[in-house]
Scaffold this motif. Structure first.
Motif, PDB file in Angstrom:
ATOM      1  N   THR A 247      40.056  37.594  31.453  1.00 28.40           N
ATOM      2  CA  THR A 247      38.603  37.328  31.424  1.00 28.40           C
ATOM      3  C   THR A 247      38.191  36.668  30.111  1.00 28.40           C
ATOM      4  OG1 THR A 247      38.396  39.401  32.652  1.00 28.40           O
ATOM      5  CG2 THR A 247      36.367  38.415  31.822  1.00 28.40           C
ATOM      6  N   THR A 248      38.698  37.204  29.013  1.00 27.18           N
ATOM      7  CA  THR A 248      38.300  36.698  27.699  1.00 27.18           C
ATOM      8  C   THR A 248      38.631  35.210  27.589  1.00 27.18           C
ATOM      9  OG1 THR A 248      38.718  38.866  26.745  1.00 27.18           O
ATOM     10  CG2 THR A 248      38.658  37.009  25.200  1.00 27.18           C
TER      11      THR A 248
ATOM     12  N   ASN B   2      30.586  47.187  32.063  1.00 24.23           N
ATOM     13  CA  ASN B   2      31.806  47.964  31.803  1.00 24.23           C
ATOM     14  C   ASN B   2      31.492  49.340  31.232  1.00 24.23           C
ATOM     15  OD1 ASN B   2      31.069  46.739  29.235  1.00 24.23           O
ATOM     16  ND2 ASN B   2      33.044  47.435  28.476  1.00 24.23           N
TER      17      ASN B   2
ATOM     18  N   ASP C  59      30.801  37.226  34.737  1.00 23.29           N
ATOM     19  CA  ASP C  59      31.923  37.984  34.193  1.00 23.29           C
ATOM     20  C   ASP C  59      32.215  39.099  35.203  1.00 23.29           C
ATOM     21  OD1 ASP C  59      33.515  39.855  32.997  1.00 23.29           O
ATOM     22  OD2 ASP C  59      32.387  39.965  31.118  1.00 23.29           O
TER      23      ASP C  59
ATOM     24  N   ALA D  56      34.959  40.990  35.474  1.00 21.18           N
ATOM     25  CA  ALA D  56      36.090  41.865  35.105  1.00 21.18           C
ATOM     26  C   ALA D  56      35.994  43.251  35.729  1.00 21.18           C
ATOM     27  CB  ALA D  56      36.180  41.981  33.584  1.00 21.18           C
ATOM     28  N   GLN D  57      34.773  43.805  35.783  1.00 20.57           N
ATOM     29  CA  GLN D  57      34.637  45.190  36.282  1.00 20.57           C
ATOM     30  C   GLN D  57      34.173  45.253  37.727  1.00 20.57           C
ATOM     31  OE1 GLN D  57      35.744  47.655  34.665  1.00 20.57           O
ATOM     32  NE2 GLN D  57      35.850  46.896  32.562  1.00 20.57           N
TER      33      GLN D  57
ATOM     34  N   SER E 119      40.238  39.530  35.211  1.00 23.05           N
ATOM     35  CA  SER E 119      41.591  39.824  34.706  1.00 23.05           C
ATOM     36  C   SER E 119      42.412  40.539  35.771  1.00 23.05           C
ATOM     37  CB  SER E 119      41.516  40.757  33.494  1.00 23.05           C
ATOM     38  OG  SER E 119      40.716  40.216  32.481  1.00 23.05           O
TER      39      SER E 119
ATOM     40  N   HIS F 100      44.838  42.676  35.136  1.00 18.11           N
ATOM     41  CA  HIS F 100      45.288  44.025  34.736  1.00 18.11           C
ATOM     42  C   HIS F 100      44.283  45.119  35.069  1.00 18.11           C
ATOM     43  CE1 HIS F 100      42.850  44.682  31.016  1.00 18.11           C
ATOM     44  NE2 HIS F 100      42.761  43.371  31.050  1.00 18.11           N
ATOM     45  N   LYS F 101      43.045  44.732  35.396  1.00 25.07           N
ATOM     46  CA  LYS F 101      42.078  45.755  35.808  1.00 25.07           C
ATOM     47  C   LYS F 101      42.079  45.917  37.330  1.00 25.07           C
ATOM     48  CE  LYS F 101      38.943  44.640  31.976  1.00 25.07           C
ATOM     49  NZ  LYS F 101      39.198  45.673  30.988  1.00 25.07           N
TER      50      LYS F 101
ATOM     51  N   ARG G 268      33.719  57.677  28.465  1.00 23.79           N
ATOM     52  CA  ARG G 268      33.646  56.967  29.750  1.00 23.79           C
ATOM     53  C   ARG G 268      34.786  57.380  30.662  1.00 23.79           C
ATOM     54  NH1 ARG G 268      34.726  50.640  29.773  1.00 23.79           N
ATOM     55  NH2 ARG G 268      36.841  51.442  29.542  1.00 23.79           N
TER      56      ARG G 268
HETATM   57  N1  7TS Z   1      34.257  41.570  30.448  1.00 26.38           N
HETATM   58  C1  7TS Z   1      34.091  42.833  30.833  1.00 26.38           C
HETATM   59  C2  7TS Z   1      32.877  43.220  31.628  1.00 26.38           C
HETATM   60  C3  7TS Z   1      35.071  43.778  30.508  1.00 26.38           C
HETATM   61  O1  7TS Z   1      34.913  45.033  30.901  1.00 26.38           O
HETATM   62  C4  7TS Z   1      36.205  43.393  29.763  1.00 26.38           C
HETATM   63  C5  7TS Z   1      37.243  44.385  29.322  1.00 26.38           C
HETATM   64  C6  7TS Z   1      36.330  42.046  29.412  1.00 26.38           C
HETATM   65  C7  7TS Z   1      35.331  41.166  29.759  1.00 26.38           C
HETATM   66  C8  7TS Z   1      37.535  41.521  28.717  1.00 26.38           C
HETATM   67  O2  7TS Z   1      38.634  41.596  29.561  1.00 26.38           O
HETATM   68  P1  7TS Z   1      40.101  41.184  29.051  1.00 26.38           P
HETATM   69  O3  7TS Z   1      40.989  41.536  30.171  1.00 26.38           O
HETATM   70  O4  7TS Z   1      40.064  39.741  28.732  1.00 26.38           O
HETATM   71  O5  7TS Z   1      40.333  42.025  27.819  1.00 26.38           O
HETATM   72  N2  7TS Z   1      36.769  45.683  29.214  1.00 26.38           N
HETATM   73  C9  7TS Z   1      37.376  46.737  28.637  1.00 26.38           C
HETATM   74  C10 7TS Z   1      36.816  48.001  28.633  1.00 26.38           C
HETATM   75  O6  7TS Z   1      35.731  48.293  29.138  1.00 26.38           O
HETATM   76  N3  7TS Z   1      37.640  48.850  27.996  1.00 26.38           N
HETATM   77  O7  7TS Z   1      38.717  48.165  27.601  1.00 26.38           O
HETATM   78  C11 7TS Z   1      38.572  46.853  27.991  1.00 26.38           C
END
Ligand code: 7TS
Length: 406
Positions: free
Chosen positions: A94-95, A175, A200, A202-203, A223, A225-226, A379
């Motif tokens: 995601t980042t 998140n 975004d 990711a969640q 991402s 990995h989630k 959390r």
């Molecule tokens: N955006 C959201 C909403 C997220 O929750 C996270 C990671 C990212 C972006 C970044 O994701 P990455 O895979 O690129 O690192 N969130 C979390 C969290 O809530 N606890 O650890 C990582």
């Protein structure tokens, strides 16, 4: 519900672990989820018997690796309902997906005086790339307010959209709080003013069906990995019309058409945005993770996780001195809370002693913490392999921690 939790748990070898003599209770799924044997084995198989570089060789192994990787792209495209594989770009996560858009869309479309709209509940990954871009370009970052229950203040959001707004970037699901934003409506409001929207996700995408055509989002970042896949890989979905107009993010091998010292022409989508050797094993593992999710069914996952969320919310609400942060519904299976008179870190450490993995701190959302006037939360974030019994253990452990710390 046709959902055999005992069999599901057997698919995740790590769940059999004992931590300090106690069965692991893993409630840190929003940070990263665990991986099923199918994903672990698929990646091992690739490394054992398919390893080769992709899109380069004529030889047998290279074709095998290329096919496996491109099959994964197609599996992911189908999962998102993207129109074409040209719109499905592999990134580190995601980042990197958000940084890609900030850098490349920024170069193509953002100039001095423009505005970019985000919200007060964003993860740092969806704040800082825009902040830096605005600083570089002389543009302004506008932050949509939220309400005390954690929901987005839609009237304020609407008031920020104007002819200077060049992009909106919003979380699908917070998140920290798990709150699901009404992104279809938010996207529609932006589109009424011809403003593109990055989501975004990711969640969100680990918990619910995401159809990028139905949402009509312009970009969607997430991402692997989630969502039960490996680390090191993620997706940027982007509408072709934007991706075609955007310059490459990184340059080098794999992303070119013709190179001379005078001039380089770039490869077609999606390769234009995929410089260098990709994370081949992880991509193939990611495809397997999506297949695993689809075998269970995302609707089944969502329904089961909602049972956990409802049960957990009720159980934790019964504990004296516990306050849940972000109560607005609908929510994904995340519960953040604080305990009167107890630092989140102390509570988290004691829970760890009891075999329960939660996350504590600001969860990379410092502006949200400031709005809530807190310095962190505890959390618990659930996945479909968690159980009500584990939630009972969490509730008991919290009460025990309170008696030890107060
Ligand atoms: N955006 C959201 C909403 C997220 O929750 C996270 C990671 C990212 C972006 C970044 O994701 P990455 O895979 O690129 O690192 N969130 C979390 C969290 O809530 N606890 O650890 C990582």
């Amino acid at each position: 519900m046709d959902f055999d939790i005992d069999n599901i748990r057997k698919d995740f070898p790590i769940l059999q672990l004992k931590i300090r003599g106690k069965s692991l209770v893993y409630f840190d799924n929003a940070a990263t989820s665990q991986k099923p044997t199918a994903v672990i084995e698929r990646m091992a198989k690739y490394n054992r018997s398919e390893n080769s570089n992709v899109h380069r060789g004529v030889h047998w192994l290279s074709q095998l690796a290329t096919d496996a990787m491109e099959n994964a792209r197609e599996t992911i495209r189908e999962h998102l309902n993207a129109q074409s594989i040209e719109e499905v770009i592999f990134t580190k996560g995601t980042t990197e997906s958000i940084n890609l858009v900030a850098s490349s869309f920024g170069k193509a479309f953002i100039t001095a005086g423009d505005e970019i709209v985000i919200s007060e509940m964003e993860h740092h990954a969806n704040i800082i790339p825009w902040q830096i871009l605005c600083q570089e370009k002389g543009a302004s970052l506008k932050v949509s307010k939220i309400n005390p229950d954690g929901s987005l203040n839609i009237d304020h959001y609407k008031s920020l959209l104007n002819s200077r707004t060049k992009l909106v970037a919003l979380a699908h699901v917070s998140n920290v709080m798990g709150i699901i934003n009404p992104i279809k409506e938010l996207i529609h409001l932006a589109h009424q003013k011809q403003i593109p929207v990055l989501i975004d996700g990711a969640q969100a995408i680990p918990h619910t069906n995401v159809d990028v055509q139905e949402l009509d989002c312009d970009f969607y970042a997430f991402s692997a990995h989630k969502m039960y896949g490996p680390t090191g890989v993620g997706i940027l979905y982007g509408k072709k019309k934007f991706l075609e107009a955007m310059p490459p993010y990184q340059t080098g091998g794999e992303m070119i058409d013709q190179v001379s010292f005078e001039k380089t022409t770039f490869a077609d989508l999606p390769f234009k945005f995929e410089a260098g050797t990709p994370m081949i094993a992880s991509i193939i593992g990611f495809g397997e993770a999506i297949k695993y999710i689809n075998n269970i069914g995302i609707a089944t996952i969502e329904a089961y996780e909602h049972q956990l969320l409802d049960y957990g919310t009720k159980k934790l609400s019964e504990i004296n001195g516990l306050t849940i942060i972000g109560t607005h519904k609908p929510k994904a299976a995340v519960i953040s809370f604080i305990l009167d008179g107890i630092h989140h870190y102390d509570a988290g450490s004691l829970l760890d002693q009891m075999g329960i993995a939660v996350r504590t701190g600001n969860h990379c959302a410092q502006p949200l913490m400031k709005y809530m006037h807190i310095n962190g939360t505890i959390r618990a974030s659930f996945a479909f392999y968690n159980t009500k019994q584990e939630i009972d253990l969490l509730a008991e452990a919290i009460v025990k921690a309170q008696t030890m710390l107060l």
